[in-house]
Design a protein around this motif. Structure first.
Motif, mmCIF file in Angstrom:
data_model
loop_
_atom_site.group_PDB
_atom_site.id
_atom_site.type_symbol
_atom_site.label_atom_id
_atom_site.label_comp_id
_atom_site.label_asym_id
_atom_site.label_seq_id
_atom_site.Cartn_x
_atom_site.Cartn_y
_atom_site.Cartn_z
ATOM 1 N N ARG A 21 0.842 -1.195 0.000
ATOM 2 C CA ARG A 21 0.000 0.000 0.000
ATOM 3 C C ARG A 21 0.879 1.247 0.000
ATOM 4 O O ARG A 21 1.660 1.466 0.926
ATOM 5 N N PRO A 22 0.746 2.113 -1.002
ATOM 6 C CA PRO A 22 1.553 3.334 -1.055
ATOM 7 C C PRO A 22 0.991 4.416 -0.131
ATOM 8 O O PRO A 22 -0.096 4.263 0.434
ATOM 9 N N PRO A 23 1.693 5.526 0.034
ATOM 10 C CA PRO A 23 1.217 6.611 0.893
ATOM 11 C C PRO A 23 -0.117 7.190 0.413
ATOM 12 O O PRO A 23 -0.445 7.140 -0.777
ATOM 13 N N GLU A 24 -0.861 7.750 1.354
ATOM 14 C CA GLU A 24 -2.149 8.365 1.028
ATOM 15 C C GLU A 24 -2.002 9.504 0.025
ATOM 16 O O GLU A 24 -2.946 9.834 -0.691
ATOM 17 N N LEU A 25 -0.824 10.102 -0.029
ATOM 18 C CA LEU A 25 -0.546 11.159 -1.006
ATOM 19 C C LEU A 25 -0.920 10.736 -2.409
ATOM 20 O O LEU A 25 -1.349 11.557 -3.230
ATOM 21 N N PHE A 26 -0.782 9.432 -2.716
ATOM 22 C CA PHE A 26 -1.020 8.926 -4.060
ATOM 23 C C PHE A 26 -2.438 8.395 -4.249
ATOM 24 O O PHE A 26 -2.716 7.750 -5.266
ATOM 25 N N HIS A 27 -3.312 8.648 -3.297
ATOM 26 C CA HIS A 27 -4.730 8.263 -3.416
ATOM 27 C C HIS A 27 -4.905 6.791 -3.788
ATOM 28 O O HIS A 27 -5.588 6.454 -4.765
ATOM 29 N N PRO A 28 -4.321 5.871 -3.022
ATOM 30 C CA PRO A 28 -4.447 4.457 -3.399
ATOM 31 C C PRO A 28 -5.878 3.958 -3.236
ATOM 32 O O PRO A 28 -6.547 4.287 -2.251
ATOM 33 N N PRO A 29 -6.381 3.172 -4.190
ATOM 34 C CA PRO A 29 -7.730 2.611 -4.049
ATOM 35 C C PRO A 29 -7.775 1.599 -2.911
ATOM 36 O O PRO A 29 -6.794 0.899 -2.636
ATOM 37 N N GLY A 30 -8.901 1.523 -2.245
ATOM 38 C CA GLY A 30 -9.017 0.662 -1.078
ATOM 39 C C GLY A 30 -8.893 -0.811 -1.376
ATOM 40 O O GLY A 30 -8.545 -1.600 -0.485
ATOM 41 N N ASP A 31 -9.163 -1.218 -2.612
ATOM 42 C CA ASP A 31 -9.115 -2.645 -2.944
ATOM 43 C C ASP A 31 -7.822 -3.025 -3.675
ATOM 44 O O ASP A 31 -7.761 -4.079 -4.302
ATOM 45 N N ALA A 32 -6.799 -2.179 -3.598
ATOM 46 C CA ALA A 32 -5.513 -2.518 -4.206
ATOM 47 C C ALA A 32 -4.885 -3.685 -3.441
ATOM 48 O O ALA A 32 -5.127 -3.860 -2.237
ATOM 49 N N PRO A 33 -4.059 -4.521 -4.089
ATOM 50 C CA PRO A 33 -3.492 -5.702 -3.419
ATOM 51 C C PRO A 33 -2.505 -5.317 -2.325
ATOM 52 O O PRO A 33 -1.663 -4.425 -2.502
ATOM 53 N N VAL A 34 -2.625 -5.989 -1.162
ATOM 54 C CA VAL A 34 -1.682 -5.809 -0.066
ATOM 55 C C VAL A 34 -1.380 -7.186 0.538
ATOM 56 O O VAL A 34 -2.091 -8.162 0.280
ATOM 57 N N ARG A 35 -0.327 -7.235 1.351
ATOM 58 C CA ARG A 35 -0.024 -8.454 2.098
ATOM 59 C C ARG A 35 0.398 -8.056 3.505
ATOM 60 O O ARG A 35 1.243 -7.161 3.675
ATOM 61 N N ARG A 36 -0.182 -8.699 4.512
ATOM 62 C CA ARG A 36 0.117 -8.377 5.911
ATOM 63 C C ARG A 36 0.741 -9.582 6.601
ATOM 64 O O ARG A 36 0.343 -10.717 6.358
ATOM 65 N N LEU A 37 1.703 -9.293 7.501
ATOM 66 C CA LEU A 37 2.379 -10.346 8.244
ATOM 67 C C LEU A 37 2.435 -9.975 9.718
ATOM 68 O O LEU A 37 2.620 -8.802 10.074
ATOM 69 N N GLN A 38 2.296 -10.988 10.564
ATOM 70 C CA GLN A 38 2.380 -10.800 12.010
ATOM 71 C C GLN A 38 3.832 -10.937 12.466
ATOM 72 O O GLN A 38 4.443 -11.986 12.282
ATOM 73 N N PRO A 39 4.404 -9.907 13.078
ATOM 74 C CA PRO A 39 5.760 -10.030 13.609
ATOM 75 C C PRO A 39 5.820 -11.035 14.757
ATOM 76 O O PRO A 39 4.887 -11.142 15.562
ATOM 77 N N GLN A 40 6.913 -11.760 14.801
ATOM 78 C CA GLN A 40 7.177 -12.707 15.889
ATOM 79 C C GLN A 40 8.666 -12.648 16.200
ATOM 80 O O GLN A 40 9.487 -12.467 15.293
#
Length: 480
Positions: free
Chosen positions: A427-446
């Motif tokens: 997900r890029p910065p809000e400055l670039f108006h990213p669409p909400g359904d753009a692809p992202v990947r999240r990971l849990q730190p351990q």
């Protein structure tokens, strides 16, 4: 002072060369040829006239050898000049630059500081001092010597540009603007300077002016990727114009395929155009973002012992600072390069990183980005210590090829029951108006987890509320 010497001191090198040849002054002729970067002629002349008694010519020879990329010879020439005259400022400046080119920033900075103290009115000495302070990440301190360089030679464009770069790096864009304009006035045909001015104007929210400067830069420097990249970021900061932004990214990539910023902005443009499948294929997060749990490095037997040593080393690091300028850390502390310490825990950390990166690159070598992976690399690693409410803003690592993070201490609240404290990619910065359904990947730190990813991939972390600290070590792997 002869006419040739006067022209040389005034940086009128063509005039100095002509006057020196007319007067038969081989010494000034050689010095002018070095400054004009007429390397073959300078080399032949210096070989003929350099003597053990002339520290000035030895310093010029050091300059020539550095420009030629012969750093060992450049260092030898600078050392020879300093052996005859320990206070020879030009030789100190040259040795500072050679040492910095060899990665010896601390020793280079010591030479630069001495040269600047010996010659407070010499622009070159002040400029090199400021440049090496920046290399040492002492950005705020770098500005003053660069201002002295400008004061000594206000009409010299490169000093203005160096000062503007430092001010922009310190996020002092309003102060940088007049310096960019002065550098452009000194060299109106420099398209890159237009692109850099455009970036500062964009940061000030003056997008129309920024766009005009970026387009002028593209016209003046059609083979420089910076102006089209700057234009792409300006266009993406507006609701429309994503198609032209994508074309600018493609142009920049054609000029410089290894540009992390161009790869990143291309992904943003594809998202903005709604081409999510193309964006997902371009970012390749499922493949290129790789979590792993590396083995405990020697000489440590237990991971807990390794982590305790790392935490102690981080807490003792004098560079640990609250929300350092020009970083994306919020509500937390950050260090400079931990690998400058030759202690067991940080030597082990370096081996851990290099081993993991070697295996990672081998697994993704067929990806276009990694086909150009350098044979020789350098590693820079820094700690981020987030307090309650802490986070990292969206960012990329534009100077590196592979980046990563190793988790040393993770609060209990960072769990699989929510995304507090997690890391998100794509997900890029809000400055670039990213669409909400753009692809992202999240990971849990351990604790003990390492995550590797290409340096052009936007990433951020989510804030968390806890009494414990979230301690991670980020790193960049670069050519060098």
């Amino acid at each position: 002072m002869t006419a040739a010497e006067q022209a040389l001191a005034a940086r009128r090198y063509d005039e100095a060369l002509e006057a020196a040849r007319a007067a038969g002054d081989s010494r000034v002729e050689a010095l002018a040829l070095v400054q004009l970067r007429r390397l073959d002629e300078a080399d032949r002349l210096l070989a003929a006239i350099a003597t053990a008694e002339d520290a000035g010519l030895s310093a010029a020879l050091a300059t020539l050898r550095l420009v030629q990329g012969r750093t060992a010879d450049a260092l030898a020439a600078a050392e020879a000049a300093l052996a005859r005259d320990p206070d020879r400022v030009e030789a100190l400046v040259m040795r500072a630059q050679v040492r910095a080119a060899q990665g010896e920033i601390a020793t280079g900075l010591a030479d630069a500081e001495r040269a600047a103290a010996l010659a407070p009115g010499l622009a070159a000495a002040q400029a090199v001092h400021g440049r090496l302070l920046r290399r040492a990440e002492r950005i705020g301190e770098a500005i003053q010597p660069l201002r002295r360089a400008v004061a000594a030679e206000p009409g010299h464009g490169p000093w203005r540009a160096l000062l503007a770069e430092a001010l922009a790096e310190a996020l002092r864009f309003a102060e940088a603007e007049p310096e960019w304009r002065a550098a452009i006035a000194a060299d109106p045909g420099q398209g890159r300077l237009r692109g850099q001015l455009a970036a500062s104007l964009a940061e000030l929210g003056r997008l129309d002016e920024a766009e005009a400067e970026a387009r002028a830069g593209m016209e003046l420097a059609p083979k420089d990727p910076l102006p089209p990249l700057t234009l792409a970021s300006i266009l993406l900061a507006r609701p429309g114009d994503a198609a032209e932004a994508l074309a600018c990214c493609e142009r920049a990539l054609a000029l410089h395929p290894g540009s992390a910023r161009a790869v990143a902005l291309k992904g943003v443009a594809l998202d903005r155009l709604g081409r999510f499948d193309a964006a997902a294929a371009h970012l390749a997060m499922d493949r290129l973002v790789q979590p792993l749990r590396p083995p405990v490095p020697a000489p440590f037997d237990e991971r807990a012992d390794f982590h305790r040593a790392l935490v102690a080393g981080i807490d003792a690091d004098r560079s640990l600072a609250w929300e350092p300028a020009a970083t994306t850390t919020r509500m937390g502390y950050q260090t400079r390069n931990l690998l400058r310490h030759q202690t067991p825990e940080f030597l082990a950390l370096r081996r851990l990183i290099l081993g993991a990166v070697e295996r990672y690159v081998a697994a993704v070598r067929d990806h276009p980005w990694f086909q150009r992976f350098p044979q020789r690399v350098s590693v820079y690693a820094w700690a981020t210590v987030l307090q309650s409410g802490g986070r990292q803003l969206d960012h990329i690592h534009p100077s590196a090829t592979v980046s990563g993070v190793y988790y040393v201490a993770v609060p209990a609240v960072v769990s699989d029951r929510g995304t507090d404290g997690w890391i998100e990619f794509g997900r890029p910065p809000e400055l670039f108006h990213p669409p909400g359904d753009a692809p992202v990947r999240r990971l849990q730190p351990q604790e003990g987890l390492m995550v590797l990813f290409p340096s052009w991939l936007y990433h951020r972390t989510f804030p968390f509320e806890a009494t414990e600290r979230r301690i991670s070590i980020a790193f960049d792997v670069m050519a060098g």
